[in-house]
Design a protein around this motif. Structure first.
Motif, PDB file in Angstrom:
ATOM      1  N   UNK A  68      -8.280  13.900 -11.362  1.00 32.25           N
ATOM      2  CA  UNK A  68      -9.436  13.877 -12.067  1.00 32.25           C
ATOM      3  C   UNK A  68      -9.930  12.595 -12.168  1.00 32.25           C
ATOM      4  N   UNK A  69      -9.875  11.815 -11.556  1.00 34.59           N
ATOM      5  CA  UNK A  69     -10.500  10.218 -11.180  1.00 34.59           C
ATOM      6  C   UNK A  69     -11.195  10.346  -9.985  1.00 34.59           C
ATOM      7  N   UNK A  74      -7.975  -1.469  -5.465  1.00 40.24           N
ATOM      8  CA  UNK A  74      -6.419  -0.723  -5.637  1.00 40.24           C
ATOM      9  C   UNK A  74      -6.222  -0.157  -4.426  1.00 40.24           C
ATOM     10  N   UNK A  76      -4.489   5.086  -9.506  1.00 42.58           N
ATOM     11  CA  UNK A  76      -3.646   4.780 -10.648  1.00 42.58           C
ATOM     12  C   UNK A  76      -3.300   6.056 -11.152  1.00 42.58           C
ATOM     13  N   UNK A  77      -4.194   7.202 -10.935  1.00 39.99           N
ATOM     14  CA  UNK A  77      -3.889   8.478 -11.478  1.00 39.99           C
ATOM     15  C   UNK A  77      -2.970   9.320 -10.603  1.00 39.99           C
ATOM     16  N   UNK A 111     -15.759   1.741 -11.889  1.00 44.59           N
ATOM     17  CA  UNK A 111     -15.149   1.809 -13.044  1.00 44.59           C
ATOM     18  C   UNK A 111     -14.436   0.518 -13.681  1.00 44.59           C
ATOM     19  N   UNK A 112     -14.353  -0.565 -12.860  1.00 41.16           N
ATOM     20  CA  UNK A 112     -13.618  -1.735 -13.458  1.00 41.16           C
ATOM     21  C   UNK A 112     -14.455  -2.925 -13.157  1.00 41.16           C
TER      22      UNK A 112
END
Lengths: 197, 473
Positions: A80-81, A90, A94-95, A145-146
């Motif tokens: 979904x990400x 990263x 993380x998802x 997104x970060x």
């Protein structure tokens, strides 16, 4: 400071660390006495050098020395990400926990980097090598997104201010200190030593 | 994660009721050159035994497992410090474990103890926390604290944790505080309040009689934060003993019910992605639809201005206990006032006020023991211990100190614990001539928030008098 010959250095040979130089310096303990000359403690000097693996983030730190800002993106069609771009880099999403794709966002940073928040402080901890006052800035980029944390080398920070990344390409430290930021329009002559646009 | 499943949002359930039977604290100070950590821990444990009129040896007979909170091994240059304290307390060969979650270590430690009792594993468990922050020079201490940030992406930047934290304060100050002088004054009021309450606490080492002007004129640490806006760096110990119902009533005729919720969020603030605001029981859907309009730039959640971990910990704790509106349902709270501005941020995360309106909790006078505007009792007094700003921040002990302080109010023994002349003298402190009894009259329920750094871990502990529960078990 240790002499150049004494500085601890590490290389990897056949998958193992090989160390050279001094990794710790022995100093004697010294007693601590109170106002009345009574013993109440002892000093325990420690001078050590850690050996640390960057692992999958090594490409990020190496790229800084080449004037490039590398981020990572989730390309897993089932996540979904999917398409989320991460800076800080990263290694895994993380998802979905699938390995991210390494991407170069130097141009995105040059075109869209903007200060999200900042702080100016005269304080620092032991081992600090940044010039004080330190101008911490948090940088947001379009479609990322970060929000990246760094430091401003020229000018005064303001929320919403456009900034450009600069890179320590001449004498890289291979740490996060190799990327800094300056306001858009800063001439190359004003950059700190060793940094290039 | 930025979306949560029903399974993840399940309200935690304890298999049986858990009680806080007693608590104890050592004195707190910036440095104790003539005391070993074990002496402070034994002081705290002995205080807990005294509180229920037992000897330490008698209390020890009840303990089945022990949980120790001690954040920074490297401050004391002692790994397995927990084993040292466990031995010095004479609790071998009982099972024991160390807990480390930064500033939330105290709360996390009792979280483990509570779960042990709730599950039936132990009928009585000790939660003990401490910190030793005086055994390195301050700049090295700053470096060691900065090691709690990301060692590759943050720590090399100045080796100063305040810098990584204060960017959040800056964003909140500019977006929600609108950088107004009146907001700056409200921040200062918190420092005045908490340092003032610290004066009434013999355990505290940050009590001061100061004014708003003193705070605003104190040296800048990282603008807008000034020295008097910031918490203390402390040494000391605190503990709590939690039990099942039968054991609790063997130890004391007045144990308190205890529950705890815990939350987390990324170690680096940088990694926080935008998400929907999880709502607390006193918030209606749609409440925040226009937050970005009311506070331009404030529509990114949790962004740099809120602590998701505190919100989630509160969500679990409130739903476990039946708290709907904390200002209505609770009588006294202890919040993690690491900085005056983070105290305001927490008011919103734990639902004392909606997001964007935290300042009103102080400006209305609700957060005071005695509302300065009305002269009547404050609606929900906070940090009557002095908090981290006025009492102490001996990291591993802080969350346990907060729980002890809430307990003393509900036990209606605050004055006995804080007013005893002999204790002031024993701690080498002078009892103020204007010492004031800060007991919250009729307190039956309270909350303590234990919070790590930029919000990586948070626990929300709720204490209630067993005759004043909000919800049937």
């Amino acid at each position: 400071m240790k002499s150049e010959n004494d500085v601890g250095r590490v290389s990897v040979k056949n998958g193992r660390y090989k160390i050279k130089g001094k990794f710790h310096i022995i100093e004697p303990n010294t007693p601590i006495f109170d106002d009345n000359g009574k013993l109440c403690g002892i000093t325990n000097p420690r001078d050590m050098t850690y050996i640390h693996s960057y692992g999958g983030e090594a490409i990020f730190f190496e790229s800084l020395s080449k004037g490039k800002l590398m981020a990572s993106r989730c390309d897993n069609p089932k996540c979904e990400s999917k398409d989320s771009i991460f800076m800080p880099f990263r290694i895994y999403c993380p998802d979905c926990l699938r390995k991210n794709t390494v991407i170069d966002i130097t141009d995105i940073a040059k075109k869209t980097a903007m200060i999200h928040s900042f702080i100016i402080t005269e304080r620092s901890g032991a081992f600090n090598t940044l010039k004080k006052p330190i101008k911490f800035i948090n940088v947001e980029f379009k479609d990322v997104c970060t929000i990246f944390m760094g430091y401003l080398s020229v000018g005064e920070p303001k929320i919403g201010m456009r900034v450009l990344p600069i890179f320590q390409t001449k004498k890289p430290t291979y740490t996060i200190m190799d990327i800094s930021w300056v306001p858009v329009g800063t001439p190359e002559s004003e950059l700190p030593e060793g940094f290039t646009l | 994660m930025i979306k949560f499943s029903d399974k993840q949002l399940k309200i935690p359930k304890m298999a049986r009721p858990v009680y806080l039977a007693t608590s104890g604290m050592s004195r707190f100070g910036r440095a104790f050159p003539t005391l070993r950590t074990e002496e402070l821990c034994i002081e705290a444990f002995t205080a807990a035994a005294d509180f229920i009129k037992m000897t330490p040896a008698e209390l020890k007979q009840y303990i089945h497992t022990a949980y120790y909170g001690h954040f920074a091994d490297h401050f004391g240059d002692q790994l397995l410090g927990e084993a040292v304290i466990h031995d010095r307390l004479g609790l071998d060969p009982l099972g024991t474990i160390g807990v480390k979650t930064g500033g939330a270590t105290g709360g996390s430690t009792i979280w483990e103890a509570i779960k042990a009792v709730a599950s039936g594993y132990s009928d009585c468990a000790l939660a003990m926390g401490w910190e030793r922050m005086d055994e390195v020079p301050t700049d090295e201490g700053n470096h060691l604290i900065a090691c709690a940030a990301d060692k590759d992406w943050e720590t090399p930047l100045g080796h100063i944790y305040t810098g990584y934290y204060a960017v959040m304060a800056q964003r909140y100050w500019q977006i929600f505080g609108k950088a107004e002088d009146s907001f700056r004054k409200t921040m200062a009021e918190i420092a005045v309040k908490n340092r003032g309450y610290g004066r009434m606490n013999p355990y505290a080492h940050g009590g001061m009689k100061i004014t708003v002007e003193d705070v605003i004129n104190s040296p800048v640490v990282a603008y807008p934060l000034r020295v008097l806006d910031c918490c203390l760096m402390s040494v000391g110990a605190a503990c709590g003993v939690v039990c099942d119902e039968k054991t609790a009533y063997e130890l004391t005729d007045n144990p308190l019910r205890i529950w705890i919720g815990a939350g987390s969020h990324t170690l680096r603030v940088a990694d926080r992605r935008d998400m929907k605001i999880p709502l607390l029981p006193n918030e209606e859907p749609g409440l925040y639809d226009d937050l970005g309009k009311r506070f331009p730039g404030g529509d990114r959640y949790p962004g740099f201005s809120s602590f998701l971990a505190a919100r989630i910990a509160s969500y679990y704790a409130y739903n476990m206990t039946g708290v709907v509106d904390p200002c209505e349902d609770l009588d006294v709270i202890e919040l993690h006032d690491a900085f005056t501005i983070s105290d305001i941020q927490s008011y919103e995360d734990v639902g004392l006020r909606p997001y964007g309106e935290g300042r009103d909790y102080i400006e209305s006078g609700d957060g005071y023991h005695t509302n300065p505007k009305t002269g009547k009792p404050g609606r929900l007094p906070s940090n009557l211990s002095g908090g981290l700003i006025g009492c102490m921040h001996a990291v591993g002990a802080t969350g346990l100190m907060q729980i002890a302080e809430i307990g003393y109010h509900i036990w209606n023994r605050w004055a006995e614990i804080h007013g005893d002349e002999k204790k002031w003298k024993k701690f080498g402190r002078e009892k103020p001539k204007d010492w004031t009894d800060l007991q919250v009259k009729g307190a039956k329920r309270g909350l303590a928030i234990s919070h790590a750094g930029v919000g990586s871990h948070v626990t929300a502990t709720i204490l209630m008098h067993p005759n004043h529960l909000l919800k049937e078990d």
